[in-house]
Design a protein around this motif. Structure first.
Motif, mmCIF file in Angstrom:
data_model
loop_
_atom_site.group_PDB
_atom_site.id
_atom_site.type_symbol
_atom_site.label_atom_id
_atom_site.label_comp_id
_atom_site.label_asym_id
_atom_site.label_seq_id
_atom_site.Cartn_x
_atom_site.Cartn_y
_atom_site.Cartn_z
ATOM 1 N N PRO A 137 -23.898 37.019 114.344
ATOM 2 C CA PRO A 137 -24.138 35.722 113.686
ATOM 3 C C PRO A 137 -23.594 35.670 112.261
ATOM 4 O O PRO A 137 -23.135 34.614 111.812
ATOM 5 C CB PRO A 137 -25.665 35.579 113.705
ATOM 6 N N GLU A 140 -19.827 35.112 112.566
ATOM 7 C CA GLU A 140 -19.555 33.735 112.985
ATOM 8 C C GLU A 140 -19.810 32.756 111.844
ATOM 9 O O GLU A 140 -19.045 31.811 111.630
ATOM 10 C CB GLU A 140 -20.421 33.378 114.207
ATOM 11 N N SER A 141 -20.884 33.017 111.102
ATOM 12 C CA SER A 141 -21.198 32.159 109.955
ATOM 13 C C SER A 141 -20.080 32.221 108.910
ATOM 14 O O SER A 141 -19.670 31.201 108.363
ATOM 15 C CB SER A 141 -22.545 32.596 109.358
ATOM 16 N N ARG A 144 -17.146 30.144 110.035
ATOM 17 C CA ARG A 144 -17.405 28.697 109.863
ATOM 18 C C ARG A 144 -17.307 28.303 108.397
ATOM 19 O O ARG A 144 -16.681 27.305 108.036
ATOM 20 C CB ARG A 144 -18.817 28.352 110.371
ATOM 21 N N SER A 145 -17.939 29.120 107.536
ATOM 22 C CA SER A 145 -17.945 28.790 106.106
ATOM 23 C C SER A 145 -16.531 28.757 105.542
ATOM 24 O O SER A 145 -16.200 27.913 104.699
ATOM 25 C CB SER A 145 -18.785 29.805 105.329
ATOM 26 N N ALA A 158 -25.124 31.994 103.389
ATOM 27 C CA ALA A 158 -25.272 31.610 104.799
ATOM 28 C C ALA A 158 -25.147 32.828 105.710
ATOM 29 O O ALA A 158 -25.882 32.952 106.701
ATOM 30 C CB ALA A 158 -24.211 30.567 105.166
ATOM 31 N N ALA A 159 -24.227 33.762 105.360
ATOM 32 C CA ALA A 159 -24.052 34.964 106.178
ATOM 33 C C ALA A 159 -25.304 35.833 106.141
ATOM 34 O O ALA A 159 -25.744 36.360 107.166
ATOM 35 C CB ALA A 159 -22.845 35.764 105.686
ATOM 36 N N ALA A 162 -27.917 34.213 108.251
ATOM 37 C CA ALA A 162 -27.603 34.376 109.678
ATOM 38 C C ALA A 162 -27.901 35.800 110.147
ATOM 39 O O ALA A 162 -28.460 36.003 111.228
ATOM 40 C CB ALA A 162 -26.132 34.028 109.929
#
Lengths: 217, 332
Positions: A137, A140-141, A144-145, A158-159, A162
């Motif tokens: 996760p 993936e984060s 995306r970011s 965010a990472a 996650a």
């Protein structure tokens, strides 16, 4: 707020991670007692203590502190989780070599490669109750970011969130790999210590760019 | 209560390696940090053959370093894999430019650390490949996600034969192919009469009642899946040999090499008696025992017990088996 990870930020990141693992030693050991043989926390603390002693005083690239971390883990652990952490750190070392600073995209690429490395060598997939459940996760984060053009600070925050959520989610999983696979549902209700450590790794990344705003210490 | 000749248990492995190197100065030398054993006179222009694994199985693997067998051995702590950096350093030291063959017993830690070492070496432009030894029939399951069969005494045959072929100039891919063929034709079963004790520990890793044996035991002090009644040797030998014959699908006219191996505390008097009975049993069903090795080569500390390994032997195998070898533990 830093927008790139300089060698000094990477140094802060590694030191912050070591301090967080040290603070969480008892907790990690307790988690490992419920799912494995109870030596995870101690092994990580010992490994990180050796790594701190090997950190270059003036890292010439953001890869250098991670290289010291990786070499130490690959030199002193003949188990399984230690070497896998060593290879995880190694992808951050590779990403940071030969560049003055790591961008969020660079961190995302390192995490992606590290995810592939740990999956390939440890043959663990998402859902197997291992460090991969926090790595996936987070990676993936970060992807995306990067795509959404978030700042380094936002992306790392965010990472970390996650990874921590992924680690927490392992409480609900039955272990299929590693020692956990031998104890069955006795480990349910407690997260996997390797996944928790990955959460601490990304939390330290975030702190390194917020606490040491200019990368100095 | 078990007593041992030990100072600080922490120092058992390095002290033994220091003594080993001192005892065999014309054969080997020991690099202390990172720890590995090399030939005293390194070979040139051949593929390096390297093995390694936890200590506590002596003379494996360090005892097989020398002309005709291993170029290097990498010992871990007792029953623990060597580290990836140890394996890397030993491989770099042994490589002559033609690549390095890693002979690895199938245990999670060993496999992981050898695979990591292979990736580190690849980044440095050194070719290496793995022959995975997984001969222990007791751990055969149908689970495709499981760890698979453990590696035990067949590793000696793989090291001997690949070592000989490397000496004759075989390249890395030929050695991998040869090693894998030997492994696929090898099966082992082991039984224990008593567990061994870790250095510095006064108790063995498990207790066994006098009327029981541990059938299908491993070499790391772990229990077997099965306990059986203890009885006379002539009753035990068919129980060990029959499943091996079945699994290798052996029959009349087949040729074998047989390894009867002591697990650390079993006397040659018992091992040779066992071998005689294994050979008679095999010949009764028309299988020829073309070569044999009897003694304690792959041990589990001071475990009392034995293993029987059958290895399919074709002409190439026999020729390589017979090639000269000069190591501390095996010489002909």
């Amino acid at each position: 707020m830093a927008d790139q990870i300089s060698p000094a930020h990477a140094d802060l990141w590694v030191r912050g991670f070591a301090a967080a693992i040290n603070d969480a030693d008892d907790h990690l050991t307790d988690l490992d007692r419920r799912s494995g043989d109870g030596d995870f926390g101690t092994n990580m603390v010992t490994g990180l203590r050796r790594a701190l002693a090997a950190l270059p005083e003036h890292p010439d690239s953001p890869g250098a502190p991670f290289q010291a971390l990786s070499d130490t883990f690959l030199s002193h652990s003949g188990g399984t989780s230690g070497p896998l952490f060593g290879m995880w750190f190694r992808d951050f070392a590779k990403a940071g070599h030969g560049t003055p600073a790591l961008t969020l995209a660079g961190v995302a690429e390192a995490a992606d490669r590290g995810w592939a490395t740990v999956t390939r060598l440890g043959s663990a997939k998402v859902g197997d109750r291992t460090m991969v459940d926090a790595i996936a996760p987070a990676a993936e984060s970060l992807g995306r970011s990067t795509a959404e053009g978030l700042s380094l600070e936002e992306g790392l925050r965010a990472a970390a969130e996650a990874a921590e959520a992924g680690a927490q989610g392992t409480s609900e999983l039955l272990g299929r790999k590693g020692r956990t696979s031998y104890v069955g549902d006795a480990a349910l209700g407690a997260p996997d210590p390797g996944a928790v450590a990955i959460g601490l790794f990304f939390r330290a990344a975030h702190a390194s760019v917020t606490d040491g705003a200019d990368g100095t210490r | 209560m078990r007593r041992q000749f030990v100072n600080d248990p922490e120092d058992v492995v390095p002290e033994a390696l220091e003594g080993f190197a001192a005892a065999w100065p014309r054969h080997v030398r020991w690099n202390r940090e990172p720890s590995y054993v090399l030939r005293a006179e390194p070979a040139s222009d051949k593929v390096a053959v390297l093995s390694g694994g936890g200590s506590g199985h002596e003379p494996l693997h360090v005892g097989f370093v020398g002309r005709g067998m291993l170029d290097a051995a990498v010992p871990g702590a007792v029953f623990a894999s060597p580290t990836a950096m140890q394996i890397r350093a030993a491989s770099l030291a042994a490589d002559t430019g033609r690549g390095v063959l890693h002979v690895v017993k199938n245990y999670t830690g060993d496999v992981l650390n050898f695979r990591i070492a292979g990736e580190l070496l690849s980044d440095e432009g050194v070719r290496s490949d793995i022959v995975l030894v997984d001969d222990d029939l007791a751990t055969d399951t149908d689970d495709p996600d499981g760890p698979g069969r453990r590696g035990t005494a067949a590793v000696v045959a793989v090291e001997k034969v690949c070592g000989a072929a490397a000496e004759r100039g075989a390249d890395l891919s030929e050695l991998v192919e040869l090693g894998r063929r030997v492994v696929s034709g090898s099966r082992t079963l082991s039984v224990a009469l008593a567990a061994g004790a870790h250095p510095g520990q006064s108790r063995p890793s498990f207790e066994l009642p006098d009327d029981r044996i541990e059938f299908g035991v491993g070499i790391h002090g772990e229990r077997a899946r099965e306990r059986r009644a203890f009885g006379p040797r002539r009753a035990l030998v068919p129980d060990m040999a029959a499943p091996l014959l079945r699994d290798l699908d052996l029959g009349r006219g087949d040729r074998l090499a047989v390894i009867v191996n002591g697990l650390g505390a079993t006397h040659d008097l018992e091992l040779y008696g066992l071998f005689g009975e294994v050979k008679a049993l095999l010949e009764d069903v028309g299988i020829s025992v073309a070569r044999s090795l009897v003694g304690s080569y792959v041990t589990s500390l001071d475990m009392a017990g034995c293993s029987v390994t059958l290895v399919r032997a074709d002409d190439e195998f026999l020729d390589l088996w017979d090639a000269p070898v000069s190591t501390p533990a095996l010489t002909w």
